[in-house]
Structure formats: structure tokens, C-alpha cells
Design an enzyme around this catalytic site. Structure first.
Site, PDB file in Angstrom:
ATOM      1  N   LYS A 157       8.136  -2.193   2.256  1.00 18.81           N
ATOM      2  CA  LYS A 157       7.130  -1.151   1.994  1.00 18.81           C
ATOM      3  C   LYS A 157       7.816   0.193   2.132  1.00 18.81           C
ATOM      4  CE  LYS A 157       2.662  -1.086   1.121  1.00 18.81           C
ATOM      5  NZ  LYS A 157       1.844  -2.163   0.552  1.00 18.81           N
TER       6      LYS A 157
ATOM      7  N   GLY B  45       3.023   0.486  -6.608  1.00 20.64           N
ATOM      8  CA  GLY B  45       2.117   1.476  -6.043  1.00 20.64           C
ATOM      9  C   GLY B  45       1.441   0.992  -4.773  1.00 20.64           C
ATOM     10  N   ASP B  46       0.763   1.903  -4.132  1.00 24.67           N
ATOM     11  CA  ASP B  46      -0.135   1.631  -3.003  1.00 24.67           C
ATOM     12  C   ASP B  46      -1.028   2.870  -2.951  1.00 24.67           C
ATOM     13  OD1 ASP B  46      -0.387  -0.455  -0.616  1.00 24.67           O
ATOM     14  OD2 ASP B  46      -0.643   1.484   0.322  1.00 24.67           O
TER      15      ASP B  46
ATOM     16  N   THR C 266      -5.412  -6.606  -7.830  1.00 26.37           N
ATOM     17  CA  THR C 266      -5.720  -6.717  -6.398  1.00 26.37           C
ATOM     18  C   THR C 266      -7.225  -6.915  -6.205  1.00 26.37           C
ATOM     19  OG1 THR C 266      -3.874  -5.209  -6.031  1.00 26.37           O
ATOM     20  CG2 THR C 266      -5.248  -5.720  -4.132  1.00 26.37           C
TER      21      THR C 266
ATOM     22  N   ASN D 181      -8.069   1.766  -7.080  1.00 26.70           N
ATOM     23  CA  ASN D 181      -8.100   0.669  -8.053  1.00 26.70           C
ATOM     24  C   ASN D 181      -8.477  -0.663  -7.417  1.00 26.70           C
ATOM     25  OD1 ASN D 181      -5.499   0.401  -6.898  1.00 26.70           O
ATOM     26  ND2 ASN D 181      -4.848  -0.797  -8.665  1.00 26.70           N
TER      27      ASN D 181
HETATM   28  N1  GLU Z   1       0.817  -2.306  -2.479  1.00 21.33           N
HETATM   29  C1  GLU Z   1       0.366  -3.593  -2.914  1.00 21.33           C
HETATM   30  C2  GLU Z   1       0.189  -4.513  -1.739  1.00 21.33           C
HETATM   31  O1  GLU Z   1      -0.187  -4.064  -0.677  1.00 21.33           O
HETATM   32  C3  GLU Z   1       1.198  -4.164  -4.047  1.00 21.33           C
HETATM   33  C4  GLU Z   1       2.638  -4.330  -3.781  1.00 21.33           C
HETATM   34  C5  GLU Z   1       3.446  -4.733  -5.023  1.00 21.33           C
HETATM   35  O2  GLU Z   1       2.878  -5.011  -6.075  1.00 21.33           O
HETATM   36  O3  GLU Z   1       4.674  -4.761  -4.882  1.00 21.33           O
HETATM   37  O4  GLU Z   1       0.368  -5.715  -1.807  1.00 21.33           O
END
Ligand code: GLU
Length: 449
Positions: A130, A169-170, A214, A245
Site C-alpha cells: 500500500k 487507486g484508493d 469493489t 466509487n
Molecule cells: N485500494 C484497493 C483495495 O483496498 C484496490 C487495490 C488494487 O486494486 O491494487 O483493495
């Protein structure tokens, strides 16, 4: 004499808390995993012998860096950037970037740690990482976001690559930010390396359904949990937090399946729309205009905006916390239980506090922890990587079907592990044990690294 699993776990935790002082979110995420895997440690003395737990809680690599940039008024601003490359036993590091003023090393570590077992659970061959920065994109112009993103990538690019580390993203990092970040990587490396970033625009290597994945995935997981009790989403009301999103597409999927999602929120408050949220209007307000959620209520008859109070005070059969960590506490859980909630699925990462999780478990409420319920996002990122590697493009329908199959599989793996390790129907234990065993076996096989 060999130590008991319980004492091994406590020792690992105490040592990690001392070593990572002042990082409460990381401690919380770590403890949730450690206390869940006790039965696994008991059955597998080889894991303790190889110090798998001690190694799991220590990131393989942590990068922290200065991000200087110039704002529209010509002033120099300085932020701090992070990438915690936690574990690559199962595949290249994979996990999102978060741009939010609250970001610090402990938050990135909690998220990176969650990502290891989440990614393992998808079965897609991806490690855990992350990153992000304490930069706040809200109220910044596109030009400021671009200059910040370019400066951020000017340091991070050397640590990334399709076989090394693949961000996405996040919170605070969506299509706009990913475009600027990818553009800078391409410029610095002279490579259009599609597979080094996921969540890209479909124009240049992005995957169909990644934006929806997600939220859709969390609802698919909810559906699977409900099906175990011969129940479903049709005719049910859902209380949802957030308006990014994850929340938007969770609301969308609940309604496609015949349910009614009646709330959404942002940091200024929440809206209630008993008729069911109008997804197009919500997208217009939050994605196109980047506005405040109150403007949804201004434009929709029958909807109301509440500035103070808790979205969890609204009664519903289903709850989907899709905003951020620790947004649903023990007293919110008690309110939801009092209002007859049947099932909770975490669309965000660790949105429920430990008190809330225990309250749901004690009340017999179905509870889908984030690392299982929200795994659809990163799983679809892995599908994006497959398409990039083979230069293929899959259509929306077949991509959604693949996501659906993965979520069924995640549910099945978590449920099976909950039975195997003595807590049938406890998806926290199940998800942690199922993910952990995969990572631990890969670490054992690859030797001491
Ligand atoms: N941020 C998203 C998560 O918490 C996606 C991470 C990704 O697609 O690499 O899983």
C-alpha cells in the site's frame, strides 16, 4: 518445551507493537489477524519454527519520501509519500495509493498488511502493498493535482514495475490521479508499461468493471452470505456509508438485485432517500462536480441531508460501510442490531471497530470482513494485469462474470476455512486463516527471505 500457539501469538504481537510504536491502526489490523489464526498455528508447528508470523508482520521494504510541489499561488508545498511493500511471496506487490490528509506510516502499514491476506484470498497470484501521501486533493485544481502526482511519481517510479510492484487507486486516487501518475511513469522510463498500474482508463489498458468492482464485489459477497441462510437482497433495504466509487457501485448493485439502498455519506454528513438512491444523480454530484453530498438532497424530492449524527442511526436490513477505517463503532453496531440488521459487508478497509465486529458476531449478524468482502477491487486489478500481459480486452459482461466467480470462490474459501478451524460461519476467522495458509506455505517453500 514448545510454546503454545497463544503465547507465540502474544509474543509476536507485543514485539511488533514495541517496534511499531504509535501506529494504532496497524496494531488493530495485526491483532485481528493474529487472534484469528491461533488454530492454524496449533496445527502447523512448522510455521512457528520458520518464524512465519514474525516475518509476516515485518514489511519486506518501506519507502518514505519528500514530495515537493508548487501550488497555483506559486507557493512551495511539501508532502510526505509512502510505499510499504509488505509481502511478495505470492506475486508482485499489489495494492492501492491513498491521497488523504490523515495518511501516515501506521495507516499505510495497516492497509498494506490487510492487503497481503486479501490478495491471497483472491487466488490471483498477487503480493501485498500500500502507499500514498498526506496530500488532500479536495479543493485543489487539476493543475495542482497534476504537479503533485508528477512529483510523487518522480521518486516512486524506481520502485515500481509490472513484475515488481503494481499500484492502483484508493481514497483520493481515482481516474484523474492515475492518469497523471501513469503519464509521469511513462515519461521517466520511456516505457508504456500498462501492467505497472491498474485502474487505468479503458482507453489505454484499463479493464472493464474495474471501477465498479469493489462495490459490486461487496454486494456479491453479501449475496453469498445471505444465500447460506436461504435469504437474498431482493426486497431488502440497505444502509450504505461513503460516496466514492465503492459506495456508488455497491448502491448500484443492491438496486440491480432488487434491494433499496437508502443512504450515502461524505465527511460533511449523510443523505437519506427512502425511494432508493438515484445513482446517476449521486455520480453527478460526487464524481462530475466533486461537490458536497448535501447538493444531492437539494436536487431530489423526498431526500434529506443530515449534517450531524450517524448514518448508522438509519434502520435497514443490510449495512455496507464503504467510507473508511473505524467509521462504525460498538455503539453504532448496537443501534443497527436494535434496528434489526441481518448482514453487514465491509466495502471499505477495516470500517468496523473490534467492538462492532464482536457485537455483530455475538448477535448472530452475518459479517463479511473487508479482506473478503472488498477483495473484488483488487481481484479485478489482477484481471487487468492478465489482459495487459496478453494484450487482450475482455468485454464488460464477461469481466463481471469473472468477478462474480472470484467472489463466490472467496466466499467459499473463507467459509470452508471457518469450518476447518473450528468457527463455522465466522468469516473473520475464515478469511484470515484461508489467506494466511496460502501466504505461509509460499513463504515456507521459498526459504528464509
Ligand atoms: N485500494 C484497493 C483495495 O483496498 C484496490 C487495490 C488494487 O486494486 O491494487 O483493495
Amino acid at each position: 518445551m514448545t510454546s503454545s500457539a497463544s503465547s507465540i501469538i502474544h509474543d509476536v504481537y507485543e514485539a511488533a507493537v514495541t517496534r511499531n510504536a504509535g501506529e494504532p491502526e496497524f496494531h488493530q489490523a495485526m491483532w485481528e489477524v493474529l487472534e484469528s489464526v491461533e488454530a492454524v498455528i496449533e496445527q502447523h508447528p512448522e510455521y512457528a519454527e520458520a518464524a512465519i508470523l514474525d516475518r509476516l508482520v515485518e514489511p519486506e521494504r518501506q519507502i518514505m519520501f519528500r514530495v515537493p510541489w508548487v501550488d497555483d499561488a506559486g507557493r512551495v508545498q511539501v508532502n510526505r509519500g509512502f510505499r510499504v511493500q509488505f509481502n511478495s511471496a505470492l506475486g508482485p506487490y499489489k495494492g492501492g495509493l491513498r491521497f488523504h490528509p490523515s495518511v501516515n506510516l501506521g495507516i499505510i502499514k495497516f492497509l498494506g498488511f490487510e492487503q497481503i491476506l486479501k490478495n491471497a484470498l483472491t487466488g490471483q497470484g498477487i503480493g501485498g502493498a500500500k502507499g500514498g501521501a498526506d496530500f488532500d486533493p479536495h479543493g485543489r485544481s487539476d493543475a495542482e493535482v497534476m504537479r503533485f502526482s508528477q512529483s510523487f511519481m518522480s521518486e516512486l517510479y524506481r520502485h515500481l514495475g509490472e513484475h515488481t510492484d503494481v499500484p492502483a487507486g484508493d481514497i483520493g486516487v481515482g481516474g484523474r490521479e492515475i492518469g497523471y501518475l501513469f503519464g509521469q511513469y511513462r515519461r521517466l522510463t520511456n516505457r508504456h508499461e500498462s501492467g505497472m498500474f491498474t485502474g487505468k482508463s479503458v482507453l489505454w489498458g484499463g479493464a472493464e468493471v474495474r471501477t465498479e468492482a469493489t462495490g459490486y464485489g461487496a454486494v456479491f459477497f453479501l449475496e453469498e452470505m445471505l444465500a447460506m441462510r436461504k435469504d437474498g437482497i431482493d426486497g431488502r433495504t440497505a444502509v450504505v456509508s461513503g460516496s466514492g466509487n465503492v459506495a456508488i457501485y455497491a448502491i448500484d448493485k443492491v438496486q440491480q438485485l432488487g434491494g433499496r439502498a437508502i443512504t450515502a455519506s461524505d465527511s460533511s454528513g449523510y443523505i437519506v432517500d427512502e425511494a432508493g438512491i438515484d445513482v446517476e444523480l449521486l455520480k453527478q454530484v460526487k464524481e462530475v462536480e466533486r461537490g458536497r453530498i448535501s447538493s444531492y438532497a437539494d436536487r431530489r424530492a423526498g431526500a434529506r441531508f443530515i449534517a450531524d449524527g450517524r448514518v448508522w442511526d438509519v434502520a435497514g436490513d443490510l449495512a455496507l460501510p464503504c467510507a473508511t477505517q473505524n467509521e462504525l463503532n460498538g455503539s453504532d453496531a448496537a443501534t443497527l442490531i436494535g434496528n434489526g440488521v441481518v448482514a453487514v459487508a465491509e466495502g471499505a478497509n477495516m470500517p468496523c471497530t473490534p467492538e462492532a465486529v464482536h457485537a455483530f458476531r455475538d448477535a448472530g449478524v452475518l459479517f463479511g470482513p473487508g479482506k473478503a468482502a472488498n477483495a473484488g477491487g483488487v481481484a479485478t486489478s489482477a484481471l487487468e494485469m492478465s489482459q495487459n500481459a496478453s494484450r487482450q480486452r475482455w468485454d464488460f459482461e464477461s469481466s463481471e462474470e469473472k468477478l462474480h466467480a472470484i467472489m463466490r470462490d472467496v466466499h467459499h474459501s473463507a467459509y470452508a476455512a471457518s469450518e476447518k478451524y473450528g468457527h463455522p460461519g465466522d468469516y473473520v476467522v475464515g478469511a484470515n486463516c484461508a489467506g494466511f495458509v496460502r501466504v505461509a506455505d509460499a513463504m515456507l517453500a521459498q526459504g528464509l527471505i
